[in-house]
Structures are given as structure tokens and as C-alpha cells.
Design a protein around this motif. Structure first.
Motif, PDB file in Angstrom:
ATOM      1  N   GLY A 170       0.830  -1.203   0.000  1.00  0.00           N
ATOM      2  CA  GLY A 170       0.000   0.000   0.000  1.00  0.00           C
ATOM      3  C   GLY A 170       0.857   1.242   0.000  1.00  0.00           C
ATOM      4  O   GLY A 170       0.900   2.002  -0.972  1.00  0.00           O
ATOM      5  N   PHE A 171       1.573   1.462   1.116  1.00  0.00           N
ATOM      6  CA  PHE A 171       2.604   2.494   1.216  1.00  0.00           C
ATOM      7  C   PHE A 171       3.812   1.867   1.891  1.00  0.00           C
ATOM      8  O   PHE A 171       3.680   1.131   2.876  1.00  0.00           O
ATOM      9  CB  PHE A 171       2.124   3.715   2.023  1.00  0.00           C
ATOM     10  N   SER A 172       4.994   2.155   1.375  1.00  0.00           N
ATOM     11  CA  SER A 172       6.220   1.577   1.901  1.00  0.00           C
ATOM     12  C   SER A 172       6.623   2.269   3.203  1.00  0.00           C
ATOM     13  O   SER A 172       5.984   3.208   3.655  1.00  0.00           O
ATOM     14  CB  SER A 172       7.345   1.705   0.869  1.00  0.00           C
ATOM     15  N   GLY A 205      -0.927   2.240  -3.181  1.00  0.00           N
ATOM     16  CA  GLY A 205      -1.440   3.541  -2.765  1.00  0.00           C
ATOM     17  C   GLY A 205      -2.618   3.482  -1.821  1.00  0.00           C
ATOM     18  O   GLY A 205      -3.233   4.509  -1.547  1.00  0.00           O
ATOM     19  N   THR A 206      -2.927   2.292  -1.269  1.00  0.00           N
ATOM     20  CA  THR A 206      -4.017   2.174  -0.300  1.00  0.00           C
ATOM     21  C   THR A 206      -3.520   2.620   1.066  1.00  0.00           C
ATOM     22  O   THR A 206      -2.522   2.094   1.570  1.00  0.00           O
ATOM     23  CB  THR A 206      -4.524   0.716  -0.212  1.00  0.00           C
ATOM     24  N   ARG A 207      -4.204   3.553   1.663  1.00  0.00           N
ATOM     25  CA  ARG A 207      -3.791   4.075   2.964  1.00  0.00           C
ATOM     26  C   ARG A 207      -4.261   3.151   4.083  1.00  0.00           C
ATOM     27  O   ARG A 207      -5.173   2.350   3.927  1.00  0.00           O
ATOM     28  CB  ARG A 207      -4.356   5.482   3.161  1.00  0.00           C
ATOM     29  N   GLY A 208      -3.604   3.286   5.234  1.00  0.00           N
ATOM     30  CA  GLY A 208      -4.013   2.523   6.403  1.00  0.00           C
ATOM     31  C   GLY A 208      -3.419   1.125   6.426  1.00  0.00           C
ATOM     32  O   GLY A 208      -2.456   0.817   5.730  1.00  0.00           O
ATOM     33  N   ILE A 209      -4.020   0.267   7.218  1.00  0.00           N
ATOM     34  CA  ILE A 209      -3.480  -1.062   7.464  1.00  0.00           C
ATOM     35  C   ILE A 209      -4.091  -2.057   6.479  1.00  0.00           C
ATOM     36  O   ILE A 209      -5.191  -2.572   6.695  1.00  0.00           O
ATOM     37  CB  ILE A 209      -3.736  -1.509   8.915  1.00  0.00           C
ATOM     38  N   ALA A 256       3.721   9.903   7.953  1.00  0.00           N
ATOM     39  CA  ALA A 256       4.385  10.152   6.679  1.00  0.00           C
ATOM     40  C   ALA A 256       3.536   9.661   5.506  1.00  0.00           C
ATOM     41  O   ALA A 256       3.476  10.304   4.453  1.00  0.00           O
ATOM     42  CB  ALA A 256       5.751   9.474   6.665  1.00  0.00           C
ATOM     43  N   ALA A 257       2.871   8.510   5.673  1.00  0.00           N
ATOM     44  CA  ALA A 257       2.036   7.975   4.591  1.00  0.00           C
ATOM     45  C   ALA A 257       0.876   8.911   4.271  1.00  0.00           C
ATOM     46  O   ALA A 257       0.485   9.056   3.108  1.00  0.00           O
ATOM     47  CB  ALA A 257       1.511   6.593   4.970  1.00  0.00           C
TER      48      ALA A 257
END
Length: 422
Positions: A170-172, A205-209, A256-257
Motif C-alpha cells: 500500500g505504502f512503503s 497507494g491504499t492508505r491505512g493497514i 508520513a504515509a
């Protein structure tokens, strides 16, 4: 040792570009406020495929810990990327080749030697029942959580690196620097295959968990060392920073994400039929340069084409020769022929699906991929065709002509900014 999560310290924002002095002062303030005296500290840092002003960040951290930490080590979180040579390390970290002590006295720098079984120590296992829960029913196999022993041999582990949209998680950033950054092959394969089952275009690019992030966090909770993170949001193409966040590895990453979602995701109103994705030289093979596809796939129309333009790339992957045997295929090609492919490293299968993109397969009709993927690289045509990708002579690429044709979306410095449809 574990810590209670607290609100991370954050500087900057999506509309800002921080100065060197602001960054250095922020790092000093954050580290001064932590109980690090008399403790050994491991810094987990990115390899050369991630953009950020690493000499600035690492120098600021080094100065803040000098005389406080009993031992300071930097470990390059390679995942399963190729090891960095001394010349590459010197360039990336900003010291004269062979003279690291000139810039970072008392600090040791190590590659994550993921190919050597002696690198790892087991933290325990995550049982199949928990994997089924974390994966939302997609997988039900247990996993031995193995990690580079340097992490547990230091009192404190500090992640220092950027956050970008990512095709697996999702986000690194954050705990991803442990898993897969310095992890053993079993959990790398498991996490990447879970991302592939969800599909790159769905999770990137999916935010969160996300389910993959949940798995990574579960494994990271088993680490006995204290875990902190300096997560930064780089200005793509320049190496400057929009923002930095410091705290525990989950809250600093989350802050940061949230900013990276505003700076590193761009939106188009309509799909495009062709993309010329210009791959920068920091990606030295298709294994890493494929990011130029992952970040563009969501905006390509059905039946469209992504051309990866990288004359400097001459190999698909030296570290993962299995990819030459299986080639590039959509997820269902492997899932619906699982008995044939289940013994191939799942991380290799995942990479294959990520670059081939969305598609279908069945025994009667074969494989149908949503978009065409064409390599305009230094890789020989017969190798490209065998890998089930399209070939184009890189000498035939006229970037200016593509820009002027009114049909091609030309993306310079591809690989970090994600493009999506509104």
C-alpha cells in the motif's frame, strides 16, 4: 523491549520543502528526547532504489548519537535486491570510497546478506490460523519469522527512510524495513504473494493497514529490540524533503504515509491508451525498474500499452533467475495452475504478476492480459519474448515525438509517483 505508541513528531507537509537546517534540527530534537545513552543502535536504511537525501539524514542521526550510543551500525535493507558495492555505498551515503570513517566515525555499514542462511535468527512462528485472519482468508499457512540477527543484537533499531506508494503493501516504509527489508525468505514470499493475490493495482497507494501491512506489523511485534523510525516524504525527482516524522515505527509511518498520499499520488480524468514510462538509472534491472509499470497501470485503458523505456537496463534480474523460466503472467495464470507453480518462490511469482498486471486465465481460452507491457531496454529481444513481454528496440524511441503525438502519456523519472483515475 517494547514502547507505548505516542503521537509522532512531524515537520513539514505536502506543500512544503524543508531546508537542510530544519531537517538537521528536527532530527537532533527528536533523538535528544529519547533514552538512547549507553545503548547499541542499528539504523535500517534504504538501498539505491529509493530517493531521499540519505547523507543529510544519516549525518544528522550520526551527530545526534555520537558519544551516546555504545555501538552504531547501519544495515542496508535490501530485501532480495542485489548487494550494494563499496562504490555504490559511498555514493549513496556521501563518503569518499573506502573511507567511511571520514564521514561517519565509529559507524559500521552492512549489506543485508539475505542469500546467507547464517544471516538470520528465528523470532518464532505465526500460526496458520492467524495468517488466515490477517490475510482475510486468502492464505492459511504458518510462517517462521526469521530476521537479520543484527536487529536483535542491538538494543534499539531505528528505521531511516522514505515512504512511497507501494505495489505490495500500500505504502512503503516503517516496519516494512524489517519485513521484507531484512527478513528471511519465507515471510518475504508470504507477504509478497499475499499482495499479489490482492493484486498490485488494487493495493498500491491504499492508505491505512492493508492485509500485508497487518502481517508485517504482526511480525515486527515479535522483535525484542526497541523500534523507532525517521520516516520521510521525498520530493520526487529532487531528493529534497516535503516532510519528516519521528516516533515508533507504526505511528511515524502513518503520519508520513498521510502526507505521501497527497504528494505522490496524481490523478487523471480519463484513461490513456499508451504510456511511455521513462525509467531512471537508479533502477538497474527490471526487477526494480518494474516500478515504472506498477505506478502507471491504474490509468491505462483496457487494451492499452505501457512501454518501459530504459536503454541502460540489460538484465531482468541476476538475483532471481527463476523469473526467466516462468516469465510474466497475471495472477490467475498461477492460481489456477497452482500445483505447477506452488514450489516456485512466491516472491518471484508475485513480481511476475505485478509486472504483467491484471488479467485472466483458464484452460480453454488461455491467458488474457488487460494491458500490453513492452520493454524498450538493453535486454535482447529473444529474452524479452521468452519472458512473455513485448519488445521494442530502444533506439526507435523518440521521446519528443511521443510527447507530441497527442496519444502518449510520457512520464519522466517513473517509479515513485502513482497515477490513478479520479
Amino acid at each position: 523491549m517494547t514502547t507505548t505508541q505516542a503521537r509522532p513528531g512531524t515537520i513539514g507537509g505536502p506543500e512544503q520543502v524543508l531546508t537542510d537546517d530544519e531537517i538537521t534540527r528536527f532530527v537532533r530534537e527528536q533523538l535528544d528526547a529519547r533514552d538512547l545513552d549507553g545503548r547499541s543502535v542499528l539504523l535500517l536504511i534504504p538501498d539505491g532504489t529509493r530517493s531521499c537525501p540519505l547523507p543529510l539524514l544519516l549525518s544528522a542521526v550520526h551527530r545526534a548519537l555520537a558519544g551516546r550510543a555504545t555501538r552504531l551500525t547501519a544495515l542496508v535493507a535490501l530485501g532480495t535486491h542485489a548487494p550494494m558495492s563499496e562504490a555504490h555505498l559511498a555514493t549513496m551515503l556521501g563518503y569518499p570510497e573506502g573511507r567511511i570513517q571520514d564521514q561517519y566515525p565509529g559507524m559500521t555499514v552492512l549489506n543485508h546478506e539475505w542469500w546467507d542462511p547464517d544471516t538470520f535468527v528465528s523470532l518464532g512462528t505465526i500460526p496458520s490460523s492467524r495468517i488466515a485472519e490477517l490475510s482475510e482468508g486468502r492464505l492459511d499457512t504458518g510462517v517462521d519469522v526469521r530476521l537479520n540477527r543484527a536487529v536483535v543484537e542491538h538494543d534499539v533499531a531505528i528505521v531511516v527512510g522514505p515512504v512511497f506508494p507501494h505495489e505490495v503493501v500500500g505504502f512503503s516504509g516503517g516496519n516494512k524495513y524489517f519485513f521484507p527489508g531484512v527478513a528471511g525468505p519465507a515471510i518475504i514470499d508470504l507477504s509478497h504473494w499475499l499482495g499479489a493475490l490482492i493484486t498490485s493495482s488494487e493495493i498500491i497507494g491504499t492508505r491505512g493497514i492493508t492485509p500485508v501491512r497487518a502481517l508485517i506489523n504482526e511480525a515486527a511485534a515479535m522483535i525484542p529490540s526497541q523500534k523507532l523510525a525517521l520516516c520521510v516524504v521525498a520530493q520526487s525527482g529532487t531528493g529534497a524533503l516535503h516532510a519528516a516524522s519521528f516516533g515508533d515505527t507504526e505511528s511515524a509511518w502513518g503520519a508520513a504515509a498521510d502526507i505521501a498520499a497527497q504528494t505522490h499520488v496524481k490523478y487523471l480524468d480519463t484513461p490513456v491508451t499508451r504510456v511511455l514510462s521513462i525509467i531512471p538509472e537508479k533502477y538497474e534491472d527490471i526487477w526494480t525498474g518494474a516500478k515504472g509499470f506498477y505506478k502507471l497501470e491504474p490509468v491505462v485503458a483496457d487494451g492499452g500499452e505501457v512501454i518501459l523505456y530504459a536503454p541502460h537496463i540489460t538484465t531482468i534480474s541476476e538475483m532471481h533467475p527463476e523469473i526467466y523460466e516462468i516469465g510474466y503472467h497475471c495472477r490467475d495464470y498461477f492460481v489456477k495452475q497452482w500445483d505447477t507453480f506452488k514450489d516456485v518462490h512466491w516472491g518471484v511469482l508475485a513480481h511476475s504478476t505485478h509486472l504483467r498486471g491484471a488479467g485472466t486465465w483458464d484452460a480453454e481460452h488461455g491467458e488474457h492480459d488487460r494491458v500490453r507491457v513492452t520493454l524498450a531496454t538493453g535486454i535482447p529481444e529473444h529474452v524479452v519474448v521468452k519472458a512473455n513481454l513485448g519488445y521494442r528496440d530502444p533506439a526507435s524511441i523518440d521521446v519528443a515525438a511521443f510527447e507530441a503525438d497527442g496519444e502518449t502519456f510520457v512520464v519522466p523519472n517513473a517509479g515513485e509517483v502513482l497515477y490513478r483515475l479520479r
